[in-house]
Design a protein around this motif. Structure first.
Motif, PDB file in Angstrom:
ATOM      1  N   ALA A 192      12.144 -11.176 -16.688  1.00  0.00           N
ATOM      2  CA  ALA A 192      13.100 -10.497 -15.819  1.00  0.00           C
ATOM      3  C   ALA A 192      12.836 -10.832 -14.351  1.00  0.00           C
ATOM      4  N   ILE A 193      11.544 -10.896 -13.984  1.00  0.00           N
ATOM      5  CA  ILE A 193      11.218 -11.243 -12.595  1.00  0.00           C
ATOM      6  C   ILE A 193      11.712 -12.661 -12.296  1.00  0.00           C
ATOM      7  N   MET A 194      11.459 -13.582 -13.213  1.00  0.00           N
ATOM      8  CA  MET A 194      11.873 -14.954 -12.971  1.00  0.00           C
ATOM      9  C   MET A 194      13.393 -15.078 -12.930  1.00  0.00           C
ATOM     10  N   LEU A 195      14.082 -14.315 -13.796  1.00  0.00           N
ATOM     11  CA  LEU A 195      15.552 -14.303 -13.764  1.00  0.00           C
ATOM     12  C   LEU A 195      16.041 -13.863 -12.399  1.00  0.00           C
ATOM     13  N   PHE A 196      15.383 -12.824 -11.871  1.00  0.00           N
ATOM     14  CA  PHE A 196      15.793 -12.320 -10.560  1.00  0.00           C
ATOM     15  C   PHE A 196      15.661 -13.402  -9.503  1.00  0.00           C
ATOM     16  N   PHE A 197      14.525 -14.112  -9.500  1.00  0.00           N
ATOM     17  CA  PHE A 197      14.353 -15.136  -8.464  1.00  0.00           C
ATOM     18  C   PHE A 197      15.309 -16.301  -8.676  1.00  0.00           C
ATOM     19  N   ALA A 198      15.602 -16.621  -9.949  1.00  0.00           N
ATOM     20  CA  ALA A 198      16.599 -17.667 -10.195  1.00  0.00           C
ATOM     21  C   ALA A 198      17.943 -17.247  -9.621  1.00  0.00           C
TER      22      ALA A 198
ATOM     23  N   VAL B 258      18.119 -22.977 -16.481  1.00  0.00           N
ATOM     24  CA  VAL B 258      16.969 -22.224 -15.966  1.00  0.00           C
ATOM     25  C   VAL B 258      16.956 -20.819 -16.556  1.00  0.00           C
ATOM     26  N   ASN B 259      18.105 -20.126 -16.523  1.00  0.00           N
ATOM     27  CA  ASN B 259      18.175 -18.772 -17.081  1.00  0.00           C
ATOM     28  C   ASN B 259      17.817 -18.785 -18.556  1.00  0.00           C
ATOM     29  N   GLY B 260      18.373 -19.765 -19.282  1.00  0.00           N
ATOM     30  CA  GLY B 260      18.108 -19.839 -20.713  1.00  0.00           C
ATOM     31  C   GLY B 260      16.627 -20.026 -20.992  1.00  0.00           C
ATOM     32  N   ALA B 261      15.980 -20.919 -20.216  1.00  0.00           N
ATOM     33  CA  ALA B 261      14.555 -21.149 -20.428  1.00  0.00           C
ATOM     34  C   ALA B 261      13.764 -19.868 -20.186  1.00  0.00           C
TER      35      ALA B 261
END
Lengths: 498, 113
Positions: free
Chosen positions: A79-85, A120-123
């Motif tokens: 979730a954190i990485m999704l946010f930064f993406a 990116v989101n999918g990964a």
């Protein structure tokens, strides 16, 4: 409510389809590109809040139960990485409004941009090893086209290197996944983690683990696999470079942290030491090579490598604080690195070149630009109260707590050299007088930078300050994520439904 | 059968790496193609080769009566073949454009500028 997890994948696809329909209207494509990236950011925030409150979100696509179907999982780390993406997607899409030329926009820049974000989101949210491979490929194909878009000679030269090394890395990834399947009979990450825990002969997967390490190491540009990055990242327009610098290498780091916390480090072996050694060497070599460059984009490209070393080092500590520090550092680095590239792009727009030797006097003519540069640059170097200081502080504390004094000392030393490089850009670009022989270059340049260029940079600068000032707030998220990563039973139970 | 396939994979990887390290850009692409074929065969082999019936369940039954082959590696290989096909097509266009703009297929002829 789990269906929320489909949105980070559906929105970019929608954006791509919509922009294909707008055949003649460039403005419509721009507007939809920005709108859909903003929507992704909003969805990512909603997912982040929801995961923080209610725990891990799991979606079995098509209601096929795990481990048979494809599973989408969002734990705190995802979730954190999704946010930064989402944040980088939105800001760079605004930045591209002011920077990309019409020819590239006509060749569907925003379509490719959104497909890249889809990958990116999918990964970040997939819970299946082979599915991760597919998302990597989606991301790679979009990045291949983005890096060549425009077809300048330099771009093609850079792209040949970029495409070759990334294809090799993908094939190593696929080979590793195939061997892993042959050994364990499953590719669902949670199922794999559970089976590996209970398998007495699980050290046989070490061959897969090493292949995964090399495959992700190439994507993340760790030592000794980083040579493709400085050879290609400076060639496309700076909006593309900013996006790549912010997100692509971090997807490699994400996959590495995910795989090695979930599968391989708990099995024992040399992994922690390997991460500490490669992390230390990545930091050192990246920062030294950066110090010898005079092109802004090349300096910043080498710094991407050096910063990746910190995250790998945090993984090597393998304590809650170390992993939390690595995650915090990733967030900080995504924001600050993208922002330095954005400011570099503005400098080249004003001066017509990236070459520091022909630039000067920007502090006098454009003081606000100097301010915009100094915030992310000092954040990268780790000056308090900006985000980089706390990122380094957490990692250094984790290093001392776990008695890894040598590599922690290297990380402190590297921070100093980073400051040297940033001051070099500052001195050369902003402080010294405009060199006289560079006048003919200035004629190509434009008088001022537009709002579309300044706005995203301001947003990211404020975020860097915010991450530093409200460090407790952000660190809380990272610590939750680290605890989830180090206690995989919650992840396994959430996916397998026990 | 497995041993033959394993040797073939090894030879393909070796040939792929050798071609990747040549200076000519055309050989580079050929090397990548060998590399990807070797990888696909490796995934196929990792799913184990065995003389069993195809993975179908007979009419009226709920489970297969005899041992069936594992269909998953073939599905994986199929997916990666399609992806590899697309990327190879892109790479071919890329080297052609590269040749058009630089006028050479030899990496050593390129100069930093």
């Amino acid at each position: 409510m789990e269906n929320l997890l489909m949105l980070p994948l559906v929105l970019p696809v929608l954006a791509a389809i919509v922009s294909l329909f707008a055949k003649n209207s460039l403005n419509f494509r721009k507007a939809s590109g920005v709108f859909f990236t903003l929507a992704q950011l909003v969805v990512a925030v909603v997912i982040l809040v929801k995961v923080y409150r209610d725990g891990i979100l799991v979606l079995h696509v098509g209601s096929w139960p795990a481990p048979f179907g494809i599973t989408l999982v969002a734990d705190m780390f995802s979730a954190i990485m999704l946010f930064f993406a989402g944040l980088i997607g939105f800001t760079v899409s605004v930045y591209a409004l002011g920077l990309m030329d019409e020819r590239r926009l006509k060749f569907h820049f925003y379509l490719l941009f959104n497909i890249l974000l889809l990958g990116v989101n999918g990964a970040f949210i997939t819970g299946d090893v082979f599915n991760l491979y597919v998302w990597f490929e989606v991301m790679l194909i979009a990045s291949f086209v983005l890096i060549t878009l425009g077809g300048e000679r330099k771009q093609l030269e850079g792209a040949v290197k970029y495409v070759t090394i990334n294809m090799v890395s993908s094939m190593l990834f696929l080979a590793a996944a195939g061997l892993l399947y042959g050994k364990m009979g499953t590719l669902n990450m949670a199922d794999l983690a559970m089976k590996l825990q209970n398998d007495p002969s699980s050290n046989l997967v070490a061959s897969s683990a090493m292949l995964f390490f090399i495959a992700f190491g190439i994507k993340a540009a760790v030592f000794p696999f980083f040579f493709w990055l400085p050879a290609s990242y400076h060639t496309p327009p700076v909006a593309v470079t900013a996006l790549f610098a912010g997100l692509l290498t971090k997807v490699g780091v994400y996959a590495m942290i995910r795989f090695f916390t979930l599968f391989f480090i708990p099995l024992g072996g040399i992994w922690k030491e390997l991460f500490l050694i490669t992390g230390g060497l990545t930091m050192l070599i990246g920062v030294f090579t950066a110090a010898s460059q005079y092109d802004i984009r090349r300096i910043l490209s080498f710094h991407i490598i050096s910063q990746i070393g910190y995250m790998i080092m945090g993984l090597g500590f393998f304590t809650p604080l170390g992993i939390a520090g690595a995650i915090y550092y990733m967030g900080h680095n995504i924001v600050a690195k993208t922002n330095t590239f954005m400011v570099g792009g503005m400098v080249s727009k004003l001066k017509g070149t990236f070459e520091l030797k022909s630039i000067g006097g920007l502090y006098k003519t454009k003081p606000y630009l100097a301010l915009l540069f100094i915030i992310p640059a000092f954040a990268l170097a780790g000056v308090p109260p900006l985000s980089g200081f706390f990122g380094k502080f957490i990692l250094v504390k984790a290093g001392f707590d776990s008695h890894h004094f040598f590599v922690t000392g290297i990380s402190l030393f590297v921070g100093l050299i980073t400051l040297f490089s940033m001051i070099k850009i500052w001195n050369e670009g902003f402080w010294k007088k405009q060199p006289e022989e560079a006048d003919e270059v200035v004629n190509y340049a434009e008088k001022k930078v537009g709002f579309a260029l300044v706005f995203p940079s301001v947003v990211l600068a404020l975020f860097s300050i915010g991450m530093g000032v409200a460090v407790g707030f952000f660190f809380d998220f990272c610590m939750t994520a680290a605890q989830q990563l180090l206690e995989p039973s919650a992840y396994i139970n959430a996916v397998l439904g026990k | 059968m497995e041993i033959i396939l394993a040797i073939v994979i090894g030879v393909l990887y070796a040939a792929g790496v050798y071609l990747l390290l040549r200076r000519s850009i055309v050989k580079l692409i050929l090397g990548l193609i060998f590399f990807s074929h070797a990888t696909n065969l490796l995934v196929f082999l990792a799913g184990s080769l065995s003389k069993v019936s195809p993975p179908f369940v007979q009419e009226g039954q709920k489970v297969a009566q005899s041992t069936v082959a594992d269909p998953l590696p073939q599905a994986l290989v199929l997916t990666s073949l399609v992806i590899g096909f697309g990327i190879t097509a892109f790479a071919l266009v890329l080297i052609y454009r590269f040749y058009q703009s630089s006028g050479t297929v030899d990496f050593d002829q390129l100069k930093e500028d």
